[in-house]
Enzyme design. Structure first.
Site, mmCIF file in Angstrom:
data_model
loop_
_atom_site.group_PDB
_atom_site.id
_atom_site.type_symbol
_atom_site.label_atom_id
_atom_site.label_comp_id
_atom_site.label_asym_id
_atom_site.label_seq_id
_atom_site.Cartn_x
_atom_site.Cartn_y
_atom_site.Cartn_z
ATOM 1 N N ASP A 5 14.044 -1.480 29.591
ATOM 2 C CA ASP A 5 13.881 -1.259 28.157
ATOM 3 C C ASP A 5 14.472 0.072 27.705
ATOM 4 O O ASP A 5 15.022 0.167 26.610
ATOM 5 C CB ASP A 5 12.404 -1.334 27.773
ATOM 6 C CG ASP A 5 11.875 -2.754 27.818
ATOM 7 O OD1 ASP A 5 12.690 -3.707 27.841
ATOM 8 O OD2 ASP A 5 10.642 -2.925 27.816
ATOM 9 N N GLY A 6 14.399 1.105 28.530
ATOM 10 C CA GLY A 6 14.998 2.387 28.181
ATOM 11 C C GLY A 6 16.497 2.274 27.997
ATOM 12 O O GLY A 6 17.070 2.831 27.050
ATOM 13 N N ASN A 34 12.424 0.623 18.276
ATOM 14 C CA ASN A 34 10.998 0.352 18.445
ATOM 15 C C ASN A 34 10.146 1.228 17.547
ATOM 16 O O ASN A 34 9.257 0.757 16.860
ATOM 17 C CB ASN A 34 10.574 0.614 19.887
ATOM 18 C CG ASN A 34 10.444 -0.631 20.707
ATOM 19 O OD1 ASN A 34 10.695 -1.718 20.231
ATOM 20 N ND2 ASN A 34 10.051 -0.471 21.948
ATOM 21 N N ASP A 35 10.403 2.517 17.619
ATOM 22 C CA ASP A 35 9.590 3.470 16.884
ATOM 23 C C ASP A 35 10.332 4.782 16.736
ATOM 24 O O ASP A 35 11.384 4.988 17.328
ATOM 25 C CB ASP A 35 8.249 3.708 17.584
ATOM 26 C CG ASP A 35 8.406 4.179 19.032
ATOM 27 O OD1 ASP A 35 9.501 4.647 19.408
ATOM 28 O OD2 ASP A 35 7.452 4.080 19.791
#
Length: 176
Positions: free
Chosen positions: A86-87, A155-156
């Protein structure tokens, strides 16, 4: 802003909109997880499968180019492929957003919430990319500006203060 994530076959097809128009030049840019042998191996397999299908394959960074023995390019890609976890997918989202390209992730990480393709599906992914038979689903992104510098978040966006005894002021705008 919007990020476009690829989908095809059974990969989230229930929320996939295949009628969104996509690019047609056949330029694919790869970004791989740093110093992760499984990511490098999967990346090399994907490069070979794409080149065999006549696709132009470039690297997002000089490190990606060295690891995969391919060149970087100033030409905007149609699709950015993240190979890692995911990173890596979040890092690749910066390239994809800047290039207004679609993005897809090959999961070689532990969890892989964002990457929908598994390592064993590299050939199937190459086939979808080569014939353009994939759809996309829109993902909302966040844009944060701090001291004149703009950052895009998939995502954020994290706002963190340095000194815990001081108050901070945050201004939030939605849709504008």
């Amino acid at each position: 802003k919007t990020a476009y994530e690829m989908c095809g076959r059974d990969w989230s097809s229930d929320v996939c909109s295949s009628d969104l128009p996509r690019g047609g030049r056949g330029v694919i840019a790869l970004h791989i997880a740093a110093e992760r042998p499984p990511a490098e191996s999967a990346g090399r397999s994907l490069v070979a499968a794409l080149v065999d299908r006549g696709m132009v394959v470039t690297a997002c960074t000089a490190r990606d180019a060295a690891a995969l023995a391919i060149d970087t390019s100033s030409e905007a890609p149609d699709v950015v492929v993240a190979v890692g976890g995911d990173g890596t997918m979040l890092e690749a989202a910066r390239f994809a957003t800047t290039a207004e390209a679609d993005i897809v992730g090959i999961n070689v990480g532990r969890v892989g919430f964002l990457a929908e393709v598994e390592v064993g599906e590299v050939d199937a992914l190459a086939a979808l990319l080569a014939d353009g038979s994939y759809g996309v689903k829109e993902r909302m992104t966040l844009v944060a500006t701090h001291r004149g510098e703009t950052h895009v978040g998939l995502n954020d966006v994290v706002v963190e203060k340095v000194a815990s005894q001081q108050m901070i002021s945050v201004e939030v705008d939605v849709d504008g």
